[in-house]
Design a protein around this motif. Structure first.
Motif, mmCIF file in Angstrom:
data_model
loop_
_atom_site.group_PDB
_atom_site.id
_atom_site.type_symbol
_atom_site.label_atom_id
_atom_site.label_comp_id
_atom_site.label_asym_id
_atom_site.label_seq_id
_atom_site.Cartn_x
_atom_site.Cartn_y
_atom_site.Cartn_z
ATOM 1 N N UNK A 1 0.809 -1.222 0.000
ATOM 2 C CA UNK A 1 0.000 0.000 0.000
ATOM 3 C C UNK A 1 0.838 1.266 0.000
ATOM 4 N N UNK A 2 2.129 1.116 0.128
ATOM 5 C CA UNK A 2 2.961 2.309 0.329
ATOM 6 C C UNK A 2 3.005 3.205 -0.898
ATOM 7 N N UNK A 3 2.969 2.610 -2.067
ATOM 8 C CA UNK A 3 3.022 3.431 -3.281
ATOM 9 C C UNK A 3 1.854 4.402 -3.334
ATOM 10 N N UNK A 4 0.653 3.883 -3.106
ATOM 11 C CA UNK A 4 -0.516 4.761 -3.129
ATOM 12 C C UNK A 4 -0.516 5.734 -1.969
ATOM 13 N N UNK A 5 -0.046 5.298 -0.813
ATOM 14 C CA UNK A 5 0.007 6.197 0.345
ATOM 15 C C UNK A 5 0.946 7.357 0.077
ATOM 16 N N UNK A 6 2.083 7.040 -0.491
ATOM 17 C CA UNK A 6 3.057 8.103 -0.806
ATOM 18 C C UNK A 6 2.462 9.089 -1.789
ATOM 19 N N UNK A 7 1.734 8.566 -2.792
ATOM 20 C CA UNK A 7 1.110 9.459 -3.760
ATOM 21 C C UNK A 7 0.092 10.381 -3.090
ATOM 22 N N UNK A 8 -0.669 9.850 -2.149
ATOM 23 C CA UNK A 8 -1.656 10.667 -1.438
ATOM 24 C C UNK A 8 -0.986 11.699 -0.538
ATOM 25 N N UNK A 9 0.034 11.262 0.184
ATOM 26 C CA UNK A 9 0.694 12.174 1.132
ATOM 27 C C UNK A 9 1.520 13.242 0.436
ATOM 28 N N UNK A 10 1.929 12.943 -0.766
ATOM 29 C CA UNK A 10 2.757 13.919 -1.478
ATOM 30 C C UNK A 10 2.022 15.239 -1.666
ATOM 31 N N UNK A 11 0.701 15.125 -1.814
ATOM 32 C CA UNK A 11 -0.089 16.341 -2.026
ATOM 33 C C UNK A 11 0.006 17.267 -0.823
ATOM 34 N N UNK B 1 11.802 6.146 -4.261
ATOM 35 C CA UNK B 1 12.903 6.997 -3.814
ATOM 36 C C UNK B 1 12.860 8.368 -4.473
ATOM 37 N N UNK B 2 12.599 8.412 -5.761
ATOM 38 C CA UNK B 2 12.554 9.702 -6.469
ATOM 39 C C UNK B 2 11.490 10.606 -5.873
ATOM 40 N N UNK B 3 10.304 10.031 -5.659
ATOM 41 C CA UNK B 3 9.199 10.834 -5.118
ATOM 42 C C UNK B 3 9.532 11.341 -3.729
ATOM 43 N N UNK B 4 10.018 10.447 -2.909
ATOM 44 C CA UNK B 4 10.323 10.817 -1.528
ATOM 45 C C UNK B 4 11.409 11.883 -1.479
ATOM 46 N N UNK B 5 12.472 11.680 -2.224
ATOM 47 C CA UNK B 5 13.578 12.629 -2.215
ATOM 48 C C UNK B 5 13.145 13.986 -2.763
ATOM 49 N N UNK B 6 12.365 13.922 -3.837
ATOM 50 C CA UNK B 6 11.908 15.174 -4.440
ATOM 51 C C UNK B 6 11.055 15.957 -3.465
ATOM 52 N N UNK B 7 10.067 15.282 -2.806
ATOM 53 C CA UNK B 7 9.192 15.974 -1.875
ATOM 54 C C UNK B 7 9.948 16.521 -0.679
ATOM 55 N N UNK B 8 10.924 15.754 -0.173
ATOM 56 C CA UNK B 8 11.684 16.215 0.982
ATOM 57 C C UNK B 8 12.566 17.405 0.618
ATOM 58 N N UNK B 9 13.198 17.318 -0.524
ATOM 59 C CA UNK B 9 14.052 18.442 -0.944
ATOM 60 C C UNK B 9 13.222 19.696 -1.184
ATOM 61 N N UNK B 10 12.035 19.488 -1.756
ATOM 62 C CA UNK B 10 11.188 20.645 -2.045
ATOM 63 C C UNK B 10 10.647 21.274 -0.762
#
Length: 1625
Positions: free
Chosen positions: A1327-1337, A1369-1378
């Protein structure tokens, strides 16, 4: 073909062994059919089958033999001689075997009898073999010969002589009674066959065969039978012997018969006496007498007296008609008399006439029976004795005779009449006898079948016989002179009314016959026959008896038929009129029965017939005589009140046709002769007076007023005083008659006089009787007859005014007064009992009154309807039983109640007709609603029946152009549809019919075409019959079909009204009705839910109270299911509406949310809508939080809390599991974000020493005082979510690590989130992929608290290799850096930590993100909150981690910025930050080269002193960091020898700091003499350091740099260092 038929036959024969009779019968039929087509094959097969079977096999053996018999009868000619011979042998074998049973022997005998038609000689020859050698034959051998002689006469008679010759010697030896009986029967049959043979010589018989041919054998047989078996050996086989003698005696020669006749007859008579009435003995005697008379035997005359006396005794015995043999024996005795009378007529007649004088009625009856038989059979022989016989019978016509004797008299009269015995003089007396018997009263209490003795005839039997006799006499032309016109005299004799039908039919029959032979005027004039009734008397009597047409065996039709035949004789002018009308009246009677005939309608037809007859006659004198005849009949004491009542009406009709006649005398006579206790007579005389008023209004009204006035006066000659002299007259009943007269005068009054006379004369007299306290008597206590008369009179007045005001406009001012009186009478009745027709008649009166013009008052009408419904519907069925209080004024309660219900409905119809709008219908329906939902079955049934009748009437009288559409259509359907499922099937069927009408009305409005019908409505007619069957499945299917029709036909604007009405029906007492309401509600919402969008709020609000009152769980669940369907159509609207209610404190709302969760289609839409709503609130930037306390009343708090509470309810519903799993990422993400949205978290700027950074707690500032409660509840909801989505391991791990507790703590919540992320990685990875997509917002939101949670969660994910595996990793790193930019220090801290975690989770991916990460870290060091030790420490730690794992080439582009960035932190007050800065410097060592001029080498030299000074600082962490850094740096700036020495010292556990400084200073002085100056300068810069230890270390180090020069030192170098130092100082 042969083999197939044979095989099939064999198979079938084997099946005959089955014991099932039906199976055997089918097999038998099949074999028979097959045998008809292949006779020899089947016959042979059967023969073979029996040949191999034992004769004891009874069932199959009998079946096979019967099959062979059937085949032989149909195909005898097709059987070969050989096969036939084999079958005969086999049959004889089976028939004569000793062990064979009787059934088999009988079947074999039948087979031989059937084959005898072709194989006679063969069978006889085989049979005769049993008689040879002196052996007694088998009994079935004899029986078979008997059958053959009877069935095959012409084949057997020629063989009988040898058979007898062979059989006679054996007869002497027969001792067994069974065999004797068989021989006796055989001998009788042989004789009978011979007689038949001799009697039909023309049919191919042998002419040589005569009586003499068998004389020898017959004589021997006779002697044996009579002299041996009958006389010497009397036994139980006497009967077969006697039967045989009857036939054998007919073959005796005349001389032998003469000789034996006397002995034979005496022997038979002896048996006759011993066995009374035995048919065989009587028949034998008859045959003997026949042959004796035929042969003129002289000895017979000598035996006459003996014979007659013996036969007469037998004939006088009682005869049981149910015993066929006894009846046949009696007939045979009568035939014996006939045989004797044909030869000895005088002797027989004189004997019988003498017996008529006997006093015993049984003897006389028997004698009459014999005479009747002789008259019918020997008429020509008795011609001389006619007068003698008639004279002898006349005494029997007296009434003293018994019924049995009278019956025989009637029968003999009939026989005499047919033979012309009755002359006109004597015939009338006998006809009168028959008529008197026909009119005799019959005791109805004694059933015709209950006789004390078979010979005791009832009156009913006697009447039936006499009626038959007179009909037969009438049919005889010989009797016409005796009957005509004699029978006419009996028509007007009232004492013979019971025989009226018979008389009329006979007269009509004779009259028709005379019409065919003479002119129409065949009736003699009154002057010619003084006893003949006048035509007026005939007409009056015939009309009178036609009133009750089915009495007396249908005398009405007989009278009408007679009337038509006598039309010309009554009056010539009636012929054409009656020819047209009378047949139709007769047909009308034939179409009905006594039970179905509408008496009132029938009387009206007769009165109309009378009126038209009088119009046709148009003779005042003739009509005056008719009225006189009717007046005479009035004086007669009629046993039937209905007839007298009709007589009054007939007289009134006649007087109405005579306008010039003074009728006062007739009026007086009618009123004085009426029996006031008889309701029908009261009604009849009142109608008669009303009819008189049509032509004599003033005279009639005046006479009535005089009578009424006399009733109030004390004049001794007054009308009522005269009546009181009669013992049976009651004053109230007489007044009732008077009131009815007033009412009928008003009804029949001329239109131009009715209105004025009613108000001025009639109404005051009537209303005076309504005075409640008149003479101290309350209205409730009045005589029932008087009350009924008051009501009836009111009805008649209303009818009169209603008919007259249609011609002349009229305003009836006293309408309301009369209506109140009627209601008062209704209320005076017992509320739960029905013994009188007061309710019925009062409501009928009201129905007429409401149609009169007056001031309309809706309240009065409503009160009237309420009173009538209450008095009718509330009647208890158990009380509707006849009891001792009932009298002549009342009817059977069930009938009376039905009429009362009809009256109620007839009252409601004109009320409805006054306003045919939807409002008018609703006004009536409002009163019926409470009864339709009553708890009592009978009340509901009555209300529904009334509703159906009103709706039918509404439909019939509907005019679309004048009436507006039904505005309350939905309400009506909502009330009626649940009744379709009522426990009483009748109510359900009526409800379906009502719905059909309502929907039809709606379609009419829509199409304005009365012929147009929607095909869907046809479904209602089809399902109505199913309701009577019952059963849950049928009930559900029927309700679904009904609701489908309603959902299609109902207009959109009525949907809301329908649903709101259905809500009220959810809590009714009947579960089936509640279920039906729910089915309709569900269907409407399912089919047309999208049309209810604007009414969602109202629907939910209206359901709030009813749903909580529903007593049935299944109904409640269905209602909630309906709401779920509504939500599936209008998800956003329903969710928005539900969110306005407090979830926690409202169980109703919780149930709704739960139902939405249980619906698979709805839950996905609903949860998605809730998530969208909650996400919008979370993303809006408005920091709206709420308390979970029930006391919360803030709207903003409610708005925020409601979606979460709704999700809580839905997630915890077991049925939501599938959807929860499907939406788990969205739910998890939203709830995780909501959890942190209630708290503002701050990062401390000071990092305390000796504190583990991992245990560091952030400072938290709750947005509200209840933010902790929100956090706690969100955590609990997350636990439920994980449980429901099969992630219990996550829950367990969090509990073990204390993660849930930390999430509930506002200051530690981010650590709990990290633990949650760790647990999710371990157990919920998919479920982590979808959770990350939701939390990214939420990383882009303006709310820092949300960024904190996401950063903590993302950072922890990067710690696991799973992030790389899931390509996160790309999503997580991008969101954290941003998120590092323009974020709070807490967010930056967590982001940096997350960026650092990649070094553990994905170390091989560091180089990919090195550039942005290094840039970000450098930026934070240079432009961030550098005073925030915690943040800077995390930045330096992250930088250190990256530098450690990156290659040198990746680091070199950033060396300058890194070195520049970390410089300020070497002197940081925070030891951890300082130590981490030194570590970063050390990590850069791998990027340096041996070139002393390189930038890094220069930086190392520049910071060398700093490192040495902090090596012995107060902070262990700093010391350790410096130690590590020095070991990395020294190799780059010093010689290997020096590095080895320094490294060795640095690795020691206890560093000798002073010695180390001494040694390293010496080494540096030696290797870098040019840099000593800069080192010393660096040391002096620390002399002002705030830390004492650093200052001390700086002094020490600088001292060592000034230590004495070594010998090996170069002078020139030392001079240079020293000169630089001095110059710099």
């Amino acid at each position: 073909m042969f083999s197939s038929a044979n095989s099939f036959s064999v198979a079938l024969l084997k099946m005959t062994e089955e014991e099932d009779e039906s199976c055997q019968q089918k097999i038998s039929n099949t074999l028979h059919v097959l045998g008809c087509h292949h006779p020899e094959i089947v016959f042979t097969t059967c023969h073979e089958y029996l040949s191999h079977r034992s004769t004891q096999a009874t069932p199959p053996g009998v079946v096979v033999l019967e099959i062979m018999t059937r085949i032989i009868k149909d195909t005898l000619d097709q059987i070969s001689q050989a096969i036939g011979q084999q079958a005969i042998s086999l049959a004889v074998l089976w028939m004569t075997m000793s062990e064979a049973k009787a059934e088999i022997q009988e079947a074999a005998s039948n087979l031989l009898a059937a084959m005898s038609f072709r194989f006679t000689n063969e069978i006889v020859q085989l049979m005769m073999e049993n008689f040879q050698q002196g052996h007694l034959p088998h009994v079935y051998t004899v029986k078979t010969l008997t059958k053959m002689s009877i069935e095959n006469v012409y084949g057997m008679v020629p063989l009988l002589k040898p058979i007898l010759t062979t059989m006679i010697p054996v007869l002497i030896k027969v001792k067994e009674e069974e065999l004797k009986s068989a021989f006796a029967s055989a001998l009788g049959s042989f004789s009978k066959s011979i007689l038949i043979y001799l009697g039909n010589n023309g049919k191919g018989a042998d002419p040589t065969i005569t009586r003499e041919f068998f004389s020898t054998e017959i004589s021997i047989v006779y002697n044996l039978l009579f002299k041996v078996w009958l006389e010497k050996e009397p036994s139980k086989f006497n009967i077969p012997t006697v039967e045989a003698l009857g036939y054998v005696s007919n073959l005796l020669p005349k001389d032998q018969l003469e000789e034996e006749l006397s002995k034979l007859i005496r022997a038979i008579l002896t048996l006759f006496e011993k066995q009374l009435g035995h048919f065989s003995i009587t028949e034998c005697l008859r045959r003997v007498l026949e042959i004796a008379t035929e042969m003129r035997c002289a000895g017979l005359k000598i035996l006459m007296d003996t014979l007659l006396n013996s036969l007469h005794r037998q004939v006088c015995l009682s005869v049981n008609l149910d015993n066929q043999l006894v009846t046949k024996s009696h007939t045979a005795i009568l035939c014996c008399f006939t045989v004797l009378a044909s030869t000895y007529t005088d002797s027989v007649v004189n004997f019988l006439l003498g017996k008529l004088e006997n006093g015993d009625q049984q003897v006389r009856a028997g004698t009459l029976d014999v005479l009747r038989h002789l008259i019918s059979s020997l008429s020509s022989h008795l011609e001389p004795q006619k007068s003698q016989i008639v004279a002898a019978i006349n005494p029997a016509l007296l009434d003293k005779s018994s019924n049995m004797e009278k019956k025989h008299v009637a029968q003999i009269i009939c026989a005499m009449a047919q033979q012309g015995y009755l002359e006109p003089e004597g015939g009338e007396m006998m006809v009168e006898f028959l008529i008197k018997q026909c009119s005799a009263p019959i005791n109805s209490r004694t059933p015709a079948t209950s006789r004390h003795h078979p010979d005791q005839d009832t009156k009913k039997d006697l009447v039936a016989i006499c009626e038959t006799a007179i009909f037969m006499i009438t049919d005889s032309v010989k009797m016409e002179a005796a009957l005509w016109p004699f029978l006419l005299e009996w028509i007007t004799k009232t004492q013979y009314t019971k025989a009226f039908t018979t008389i009329c039919n006979c007269v009509a029959h004779i009259a028709k016959r005379k019409l065919q032979t003479s002119s129409a005027q065949f009736l003699p004039t009154y002057d010619e026959a003084a006893n003949l009734p006048r035509p007026q008397a005939l007409l009056a009597q015939l009309l009178l008896v036609s009133c009750c047409p089915y009495q007396g065996g249908g005398r009405g039709a007989a009278a009408l038929r007679l009337m038509q035949v006598l039309s010309f004789s009554i009056h010539p002018a009636t012929v054409p009129e009656w020819k047209e009308q009378l047949p139709s009246l007769v047909d009308y009677l034939q179409e009905h029965t006594e039970a179905s005939l509408p008496q009132k309608e029938w009387e009206e037809k007769l009165l109309l017939f009378l009126s038209r007859t009088l119009n046709a006659i148009d003779d005042q004198e003739w009509m005056n005589k008719l009225s006189d005849e009717m007046c005479k009949q009035i004086e007669i004491d009629h046993c039937c009140p209905e007839e007298k009542a009709f007589l009054y009406k007939s007289l009134g009709t006649v007087l109405h046709q005579m306008p010039s006649k003074n009728i006062k005398e007739e009026l007086r006579q009618m009123l004085q002769s009426v029996r006031h206790r008889e309701s029908s007579e009261r009604e009849g005389v009142a109608i008669a007076i009303g009819l008189c008023a049509m032509a004599h209004f003033d005279d009639t009204l005046g006479s009535l007023e005089e009578i009424a006035h006399s009733s109030r006066s004390k004049n001794g000659n007054s009308f009522f005083n005269i009546l009181q002299d009669k013992p049976d007259v009651n004053g109230d009943k007489a007044k009732s008659t008077l009131l009815l007269c007033y009412g009928n005068i008003a009804l029949y009054a001329p239109a131009e006089l009715a209105q004025s006379r009613i108000e001025s004369h009639i109404l005051p007299a009537v209303i005076s009787q309504f005075n409640p306290c008149r003479q101290g008597i309350k209205l409730e206590s009045r005589d029932l007859t008087l009350k009924l008369s008051l009501i009836k009179t009111t009805t008649l007045i209303a009818k009169s005014l209603r008919s007259s005001h249609q011609i002349i406009p009229f305003y009836f001012s006293r309408k309301g007064e009369l209506l109140r009186y009627m209601q008062q009478l209704i209320r005076s009745e017992p509320p739960d009992q029905l013994h009188t027709p007061v309710r019925q008649l009062a409501m009928m009166a009201c129905a007429h009154l409401v149609q009169l013009h007056s001031e309309s008052n809706q309240a009065d009408t409503s009160q009237l309807v309420h009173t009538c419904l209450m008095s009718t519907f509330s009647l208890v069925p158990s009380e509707l039983e006849k009891d001792e209080h009932m009298n002549g004024e009342t009817k059977e309660p069930s009938t009376l109640f039905g009429q009362t219900m009809t009256a109620l409905q007839d009252l409601l119809k004109p009320i409805l007709l006054q306003d045919l709008s939807s409002e008018g219908l609703q006004a009536i329906f409002m009163h019926l609603e409470e009864w339709i939902v009553s708890r009592k079955d009978y009340e509901r049934e009555r209300a529904m029946d009334t509703t159906l009748k009103l709706l039918k009437y509404y439909l019939q009288t509907l005019h679309v152009n004048n009436v507006t559409p039904l505005k309350n259509l939905g309400s009506l359907i909502g009330q009626l549809m649940p009744r379709c499922a009522d426990p009483l099937p009748s109510i359900g069927q009526m409800a379906v019919d009502s719905l059909d009408i309502i929907l039809t009305i709606q379609l009419i409005y829509e199409s304005t075409d009365l012929d147009q019908r929607n095909e869907d409505l046809e479904v209602l007619k089809a399902v109505k019959e199913h309701l009577a069957i019952g059963g849950c499945s049928i009930f559900f299917q029927t309700c679904c079909q009904i609701t489908e029709v309603i959902s299609k036909c109902l207009p959109r604007d009525q949907l809301g009204n329908l649903l709101i009405t259905l809500f009220k029906g959810l809590a009714v007492q009947h579960p089936s009705c509640s279920s039906a309401a729910v089915i309709l509600m569900k269907t409407i919402i399912q089919r047309r839910g999208s049309e209810l969008r604007d009414q969602v709020s109202e629907i939910l609000e209206m359901l709030k109270v009813p749903l909580q009152c529903v007593p049935y769980k299944m109904v409640k669940l269905s209602v909630l299911r309906s709401i779920a369907i509504l939500a599936s159509h209008n998800t956003a609207t329903v969710v928005a509406c539900l969110l306005t209610y407090p979830v926690l404190s409202n169980e109703y709302i919780r149930d709704i949310w739960r139902s939405l969760a249980e619906d698979r289609q709805c839950i996905l839409l609903t949860m998605t809508e809730l998530l969208d709503t909650l996400n919008k609130q979370l993303s809006s930037g408005e920091k709206k939080t709420c308390s979970v306390s029930e006391n919360l009343i803030q709207p903003s708090a409610l708005e925020t809390l409601a979606p979460v509470c709704a999700l809580d309810v839905m997630i915890t519903t077991p049925e939501s599991k599938e959807t929860v799993i499907k939406l788990f990422p969205q739910l998890f993400s939203t709830l995780l974000i909501y959890h942190c949205s209630a708290v503002n978290v701050h990062l401390p700027k000071i990092l305390l020493p000796h504190q583990d950074l991992k245990q560091r707690e952030f400072s938290a500032e709750p947005q509200t005082s209840s933010s902790r409660d929100v956090c706690v509840n969100c955590v609990e909801l997350l636990i439920k979510l994980l449980d429901q989505s099969n992630n219990q391991q996550v829950v367990q791990l969090m509990a073990e690590t204390g993660g849930w507790d930390q999430m509930m703590d506002l200051r530690k919540s981010h650590r709990g989130v990290m633990l949650l992320a760790k647990a999710m990685v371990q157990y919920a990875a998919p479920n982590l992929t979808a959770i990350v997509a939701q939390l990214s917002v939420f990383m882009l939101t303006v709310q820092e608290c949300q960024k904190v949670t996401v950063a903590a969660f993302f950072g922890e994910l990067l710690k696991s290799p799973l992030a790389l595996k899931l390509k996160l990793t790309d999503t997580l790193m991008t969101r954290l850096l941003r998120s590092l930019l323009k974020s709070s220090s807490v967010v930056q801290f967590l982001c940096v930590r997350g960026l650092r975690n990649i070094t553990k989770g994905s170390p091989y991916s560091i180089e990919k993100y090195s550039q942005p990460v290094l840039c970000a870290m450098i930026s934070l060091m240079t432009t961030g909150e550098t005073d925030n030790d915690l943040l800077m420490f995390e930045v330096l730690s992250c930088l250190s981690r990256y530098l450690e794992q990156l290659r040198a080439n990746a680091i070199r582009p950033f060396i300058l910025k890194i070195v520049t960035g970390i410089q300020p932190f070497f002197d940081a007050m925070c030891d951890k930050v300082c130590a981490e800065a030194f570590c970063v410097l050390g990590k850069l060592a791998k990027c340096a080269s041996q070139d002393p001029k390189s930038y890094l080498c220069q930086q190392f030299h520049s910071n060398l002193v700093r490192l040495l000074l902090h090596l012995n600082g107060s902070s262990t962490e700093v010391c350790r960091a410096c130690n590590s850094t020095l070991r990395l740096v020294i190799p780059l700036i010093g010689s290997p020898k020096a590095f080895s020495q320094i490294d060795k010292q640095l690795r020691e556990v206890m560093l000798d700091y002073t010695g180390f400084l001494r040694d390293i200073s010496k080494q540096f002085i030696k290797e870098f003499p040019d840099r000593i100056h800069s080192y010393v300068t660096d040391c002096t810069s620390f002399f002002n350091n705030p830390k004492e230890q650093i200052r001390s270390n700086a002094v020490t180090l600088s001292t060592f740099f000034f230590q004495p020069l070594e010998v090996h030192s170069k002078p020139a170098q030392r001079a240079t260092w020293w000169s630089k130092y001095k110059s710099s100082g």
